[in-house]
Structures are given as structure tokens and as C-alpha cells.
Design an enzyme around this catalytic site. Sequence first.
Site, PDB file in Angstrom:
ATOM      1  N   GLY A  73       0.715  -1.146   0.065  1.00 49.01           N
ATOM      2  CA  GLY A  73       0.115  -0.144  -0.073  1.00 49.01           C
ATOM      3  C   GLY A  73       0.830   1.166  -0.184  1.00 49.01           C
ATOM      4  N   ARG A 108      -3.935 -14.630  -4.540  1.00 49.20           N
ATOM      5  CA  ARG A 108      -5.276 -14.604  -4.386  1.00 49.20           C
ATOM      6  C   ARG A 108      -5.943 -14.292  -5.679  1.00 49.20           C
ATOM      7  NH1 ARG A 108      -3.190  -9.479  -2.986  1.00 49.20           N
ATOM      8  NH2 ARG A 108      -4.285  -7.983  -4.138  1.00 49.20           N
TER       9      ARG A 108
END
Length: 458
Positions: free
Chosen positions: A164, A292
Site C-alpha cells: 500500500g 489470491r
Amino acid sequence: MFTKILIANRGEIAARIIRTCHTMGISTVAIYSEADMEAPHVQMADEAYLVGAPRVNESYLNMDKIIEIAKESGAQAIHPGYGLLSENTAFARSCEEAGIVFIGPSPEIIARMGSKIESRKAMEEAGVPVVPGISYPLEDVEEAVKVANVMGYPVMLKASAGGGGIGMQVVRSEKELRKAYVGNQKRATDFFGDGAMYVEKYVENPRHIEIQILADRYGNTVYLWERECSIQRRHQKVVEEAPSSFLDEHTRRKMGEVAVKAAQSLRYQNAGTIEFLVDEEKNFYFLEMNTRLQVEHPVTEEITGIDLVEKQLRIACGEPLGLVQSDIKLEGHAMEARIYAEDPTTFFPSPGTITKFVTPEGAGIRHELAVHEGLTVTPFYDPMVAKLVVKGRNRKEAIDRLKGALANYWVEGIKTNIPMLREVAAHPAFFSGDTTTSFVEKHLKTTEPNGLKKETFE
Ligand code: MV4
């Protein structure tokens, strides 16, 4: 095939996974927090269990409770969605120990790809191009200076556990590097509990282009082309598209083949994404691997006609992929716009009760929704309330459909970023494909609250 699975997530992705389960005749178990009693994923699932208080640590991250519910309900597998427990090694391991299939790769691969230094090392060994830099943790600032002086400035100082945009700094001189080192290490330790850092050559004005792969346990691996996700604001993706307007046929294939090589060298299983930085000369460099299903997976589904969730479920229960590379078609052009409940001027989350939520309908429009009219958006979770996915025969048609759909999106009661999305969709620089990671800063009026300049990292 599984007959019942638990979805360890909430919002649009939980709803998305339940939808595919129901088309496959699989029964679904939802979990929910005290703040999500009315949430769409709870309504949609065949069974739903309360996991705890609103805060994620007491609900959607409560591993023991979630596994207990899976056992109690007779679910044979858990789909973690994205975020939350999806890249949590301990959770994947606990599932294994409880005899429940974790729908994703092995805990060992999750752990390895979770370390940026380890993943760089693995990719170098596999012959995948990585950004020039080092693949071992720095001892101290003197070592950083030595390495950077050889490499040449500007460089990027990065935390191995970073994410992030936290724990990452561009430095343009030895002086700046010395100044950045300790603070960056402290932030990495505070945020991620790991202060390990490395340096890379700074790639100016790059694009973020990622390759979707699917791999089964028999060594069959295919790539499903790329997604371009360069339009981001403070490391939050805003608009994604597939294919990238920047890549030519040759680079597209080369990147896909490299991604498959990377996945095979890891003996990767299930769906995964290899992220690359692509520079102005179309050189591409491995950045990280996501183990994912990703938020932006629908644009890949739209151009390939493949349901990625269905493939994840089939792979996880041991079916062979049933696809070879030449089966993967690339048809049309798709775009996704993420709709966030946020104040368009301050960018702060904007919780509240939704009094109007009218979605545009029409050819080539798909919605992935986390909300409906009457629902209250709480401050406890990610503020993304919906994804608008459009498809056209070509990029121009996709943009026209995106513009048209955004014009007719009607939300009241909460503030959203729809004005910003409209600005992107209508921008000549977006149309012309000037989609670099500097797009928002360079082209949009609404990038910073009150015209203030950005701060801290980046
Ligand atoms: C970089 C880079 C330039 N050079 N690494 C940002 C998120 C993190 N995962 C890696 N990031 C970057 N790494 C080198 N060597 C520029 C970025 C970057 C970026 C990357 C993808 C999408 C948006 C971005 C925005 C700012 C910086």
C-alpha cells in the site's frame, strides 16, 4: 466437486463467489459481523453464521471461529476472497490442519510471495526479469549507500514486507538516502513487524500491468492475458482495463510466457497474478506476486469468457485445468471502475445510509455490488461499495459504455468517487492511453483535497 463451501469474506466479493457456487450447485455458508446483519452476502448464502463484533479482528479475521463454523456447518472448503485472510499463511495452514481445503495456493507459497525480498530471489532464480537491485536484506545505511552508488540514482528504498505504498521511498541522492533510511525502517517495523529493506533502481513513470495465471496440481499452467491497473490514487486502484492499450502482441505474449515460467518454477497452484512494472520502452520487470483472486479479476473474465472463481474451485478440489494456452481467447475490451463511499473533495470515507442506489443497465454492463438501497455503510470496512464493469468490442466502445454507465449511476445518502470516475472516463489522456501511474496526479483536477500537495511516501 465440493458440495458446500464457506466464504470467509464480505461485500461484493463474497456475493460474487456465492453466485458462482450457486451456478455450480454448491451450497454456501456465509459469515458476518454484527455490523453486517443486512448485508447482501448474508441474504444470498444458504446459511449464515454470526462471527462477532464489527471490528475485523473480532469477526472476519477471527481464524479459530471461522474454522469452527466451517466444521460445524460441514463445509469442505473455504474461499477467502481478497484482503482479510486471503494471503494469511497461518490461516491457510490452520485450514489444512483442520482438514478443510483452503481455496488458494499452499501456505509455503503464500509465505514466500509475501516477502518482497524472497519473491525477488525466487523470480531471479526462475529467469524472470526483476527491477535492477538487490535480493537480500540491507545490513545498514552504509550498505544501502554503497549499493545505490553502484546502481546510480534515483533508487527506491523498499520494505520487504511493505504494501500500500507504506515503507517505500524514492531517493534521488546519497543525502536523501541517508535521511530516508531510519524513518523508512521504523515505519516498516511499526506497520508490518519487519524492518527488512532492499533497494531497487527507480523506474520513472511506469505502468502497472499484471498477468493473470491459472495452474492446476498436475503442472498445467496458462496465462489469461494482462490487466492494466496504472490509474491509481495513493496506491488505491481506481480504473482497470484488459487488455492494456500500451502492449503490442509480442510484449503481451512474452509477459504471459514469463508469468507462466514464474508460476511453474514455484509449482504454483490455483489462480495467481504476477505484477510487472513496465517502463516507457516496454521493458517489464517483476514487482510482486499476488496469491489470491484480485478485485479487478472481472475484466479478465470479460475478455476470456472464463469464470475465475469456478476455475479456482475446480483446481482446489483436484480437477485438471482442462485448458491449454491456445484455448484462451482474447475478445473485446473490458474496464472496471471502483465505486468508493468517500467524500470526493476530502477523500475521507463517507459512511451513511444509502437512500438511492440506481444502477445503469444496458449492453455490456456488469455490476458487482456490496450494497443496495436502504443499507447503511459502516466505517468498519473497506469503503468500496460497488464495481462497474463494462465491455465493448474495442477500447473506444468500452470507454463509451463506461462514460454512459457512469452518467446514469445514481447514488444518494453517501458520497462517492463517481465524479472522479466520470472525469477519468471522459479525459482525452485516458482515451489516448496515457495511462501511467502518474495519471491522477498529472491529469485530474480532483487529486488532492483543497488543492494541497501530496505528502509522505511516494
Ligand atoms: C516501484 C516504482 C518505481 N520503481 N519500484 C508501488 C506499489 C508497490 N507495490 C511498488 N510500487 C512502485 N514500485 C521501482 N523500482 C513505482 C511504484 C509505484 C507504483 C507502482 C504501481 C502502481 C502505482 C504506483 C504508484 C506509485 C509508485
